[in-house]
Write an enzyme that holds these catalytic residues in place. Sequence first.
Site, PDB file in Angstrom:
ATOM      1  N   GLY A  69      38.044  49.180  41.499  1.00  0.00           N
ATOM      2  CA  GLY A  69      39.118  48.199  41.676  1.00  0.00           C
ATOM      3  C   GLY A  69      40.218  48.326  40.657  1.00  0.00           C
TER       4      GLY A  69
ATOM      5  CG  ASN B 156      40.230  40.286  43.170  1.00  0.00           C
ATOM      6  OD1 ASN B 156      40.450  40.828  44.251  1.00  0.00           O
ATOM      7  ND2 ASN B 156      39.043  40.357  42.549  1.00  0.00           N
TER       8      ASN B 156
ATOM      9  N   GLY C  62      41.858  42.117  48.774  1.00  0.00           N
ATOM     10  CA  GLY C  62      41.576  42.559  50.150  1.00  0.00           C
ATOM     11  C   GLY C  62      41.824  44.042  50.377  1.00  0.00           C
TER      12      GLY C  62
ATOM     13  CB  SER D 207      35.185  43.291  48.698  1.00  0.00           C
ATOM     14  OG  SER D 207      36.347  42.490  48.718  1.00  0.00           O
TER      15      SER D 207
HETATM   16  C1  LIG Z   1      41.515  42.646  40.421  1.00  0.00           C
HETATM   17  C2  LIG Z   1      40.161  43.117  40.830  1.00  0.00           C
HETATM   18  C3  LIG Z   1      40.026  44.034  41.872  1.00  0.00           C
HETATM   19  C4  LIG Z   1      38.759  44.486  42.246  1.00  0.00           C
HETATM   20  N1  LIG Z   1      38.658  45.405  43.241  1.00  0.00           N
HETATM   21  C5  LIG Z   1      37.423  45.897  43.565  1.00  0.00           C
HETATM   22  C6  LIG Z   1      37.287  46.918  44.527  1.00  0.00           C
HETATM   23  O1  LIG Z   1      38.266  47.426  45.094  1.00  0.00           O
HETATM   24  N2  LIG Z   1      36.030  47.350  44.820  1.00  0.00           N
HETATM   25  C7  LIG Z   1      34.904  46.850  44.210  1.00  0.00           C
HETATM   26  O2  LIG Z   1      33.798  47.293  44.495  1.00  0.00           O
HETATM   27  N3  LIG Z   1      35.023  45.890  43.259  1.00  0.00           N
HETATM   28  C8  LIG Z   1      36.242  45.414  42.934  1.00  0.00           C
HETATM   29  N4  LIG Z   1      36.356  44.464  41.966  1.00  0.00           N
HETATM   30  C9  LIG Z   1      35.113  43.933  41.338  1.00  0.00           C
HETATM   31  C10 LIG Z   1      34.794  44.682  40.037  1.00  0.00           C
HETATM   32  O3  LIG Z   1      34.511  46.034  40.284  1.00  0.00           O
HETATM   33  C11 LIG Z   1      33.575  44.044  39.330  1.00  0.00           C
HETATM   34  O4  LIG Z   1      32.470  44.144  40.189  1.00  0.00           O
HETATM   35  C12 LIG Z   1      33.802  42.576  39.009  1.00  0.00           C
HETATM   36  O5  LIG Z   1      35.114  42.373  38.547  1.00  0.00           O
HETATM   37  C13 LIG Z   1      32.818  42.071  37.958  1.00  0.00           C
HETATM   38  O6  LIG Z   1      32.951  42.795  36.751  1.00  0.00           O
HETATM   39  P1  LIG Z   1      33.805  42.226  35.484  1.00  0.00           P
HETATM   40  O7  LIG Z   1      33.349  40.828  35.232  1.00  0.00           O
HETATM   41  O8  LIG Z   1      33.510  43.187  34.383  1.00  0.00           O
HETATM   42  O9  LIG Z   1      35.236  42.274  35.911  1.00  0.00           O
HETATM   43  C14 LIG Z   1      37.606  44.000  41.586  1.00  0.00           C
HETATM   44  C15 LIG Z   1      37.759  43.088  40.521  1.00  0.00           C
HETATM   45  C16 LIG Z   1      39.005  42.652  40.144  1.00  0.00           C
HETATM   46  C17 LIG Z   1      39.122  41.682  38.998  1.00  0.00           C
END
Ligand SMILES: Cc1cc2nc3c(=O)[nH]c(=O)nc-3n(C[C@H](O)[C@H](O)[C@H](O)COP(=O)(O)O)c2cc1C
Length: 326
Positions: free
Chosen positions: A67, A115, A118, A174
């Site tokens: 992401g 977020n 999508g 997601s």
């Molecule tokens: C802005 C944003 C976009 C994300 N886009 C994706 C994505 O495209 N695919 C995915 O598997 N996870 C996506 N995630 C989730 C992250 O990979 C991760 O699983 C989640 O943010 C939890 O980890 P963190 O607390 O370290 O951020 C996204 C997270 C954020 C904040």
Amino acid sequence: MSFIYRYVIRLIVFRLPPEVSHRFAVVSFRFRPIWKLFGIISRPSGGDHRTVLSGIEIPNPVGIAAGFDKDCEVLGSLQDVGFGYVVGGTITLDARPGNPKPRMLRKSKDGALVNALGFPGHGLEPARSRLAKLSPAAARRTLISISGTEDDPIRECLIALEPLVAGIEVNISSPNTAGLAVFQEPVRLKQLLDTLVSSKSKPLFVKMPRLSDTGAFLELIQAAHESGADGFVVANTLPIEHQGLAVGKGGLSGKPLLKSTIELVGQARNHLGDGPTVIGCGGISNAEDARVVMEAGADAIQIYTALVYEGPGVASAISRGLRSGS
Ligand SMILES: Cc1cc2nc3c(=O)[nH]c(=O)nc-3n(C[C@H](O)[C@H](O)[C@H](O)COP(=O)(O)O)c2cc1C
């Protein structure tokens, strides 16, 4: 260095809307020589913290989660600043505009983001041509996240991208993409994975949803395990409602997730035993968090929101802390 980020750079960057500052960050990572130098300065002394994930050898267990680099533009720079491995994507077969804006918010007091992007992205072809330019050494520690709402397009992404990287992460979790939740039904997940496993030749990881129902979570893990998934990323964002988002709901990430990440990783590890890879993801922002998640049973971790709040030195800081046991 984290002091400069927190008290100077972050103050400036956080004046911009979150999606604009995210774009700014990705563009700045294009200036690779700067990040190579940054990586040399911030690299932990005492060598690597070698880790093996389902046969993939990485220099340290700290990965950037899917992401951040959705279109695989700056994966090399992310490795340069100290990530032991990187997850590009999520890539979908076709380009997608994503959800209407606003679709990303900061909750700065909580060290969190919400977020509802999508899956905006350029689609498979641009990702494939960028990944084809990775050096063999960089490709060996790159995973690609793929997704979609039907089996065949996801399989097409796997077939096209797997030869260019070390492994694939399939995102069934997601909370922001209509139609994706079908794969959170064990029978449907099994069908998808049976298709993917018959086409794969490298490790396949499943990015799990953050389910509060332990029985449902383990049933999904079991279905994926039986189908031949090599490992699990535990877990994606937490679905919440938020009126600040155009679509009214999205996924919470960052510090508030740590407790549930520890619990889910423990449940996954207890259920699976020692064999399959478990990667902890959600709310990890320093070495102590990472250590607790690994003690709960994770072989490695991934972070995203901590990069936003702590800056580009965070990967090296965590791997340094893990190595020294602090
Ligand atoms: C802005 C944003 C976009 C994300 N886009 C994706 C994505 O495209 N695919 C995915 O598997 N996870 C996506 N995630 C989730 C992250 O990979 C991760 O699983 C989640 O943010 C939890 O980890 P963190 O607390 O370290 O951020 C996204 C997270 C954020 C904040």
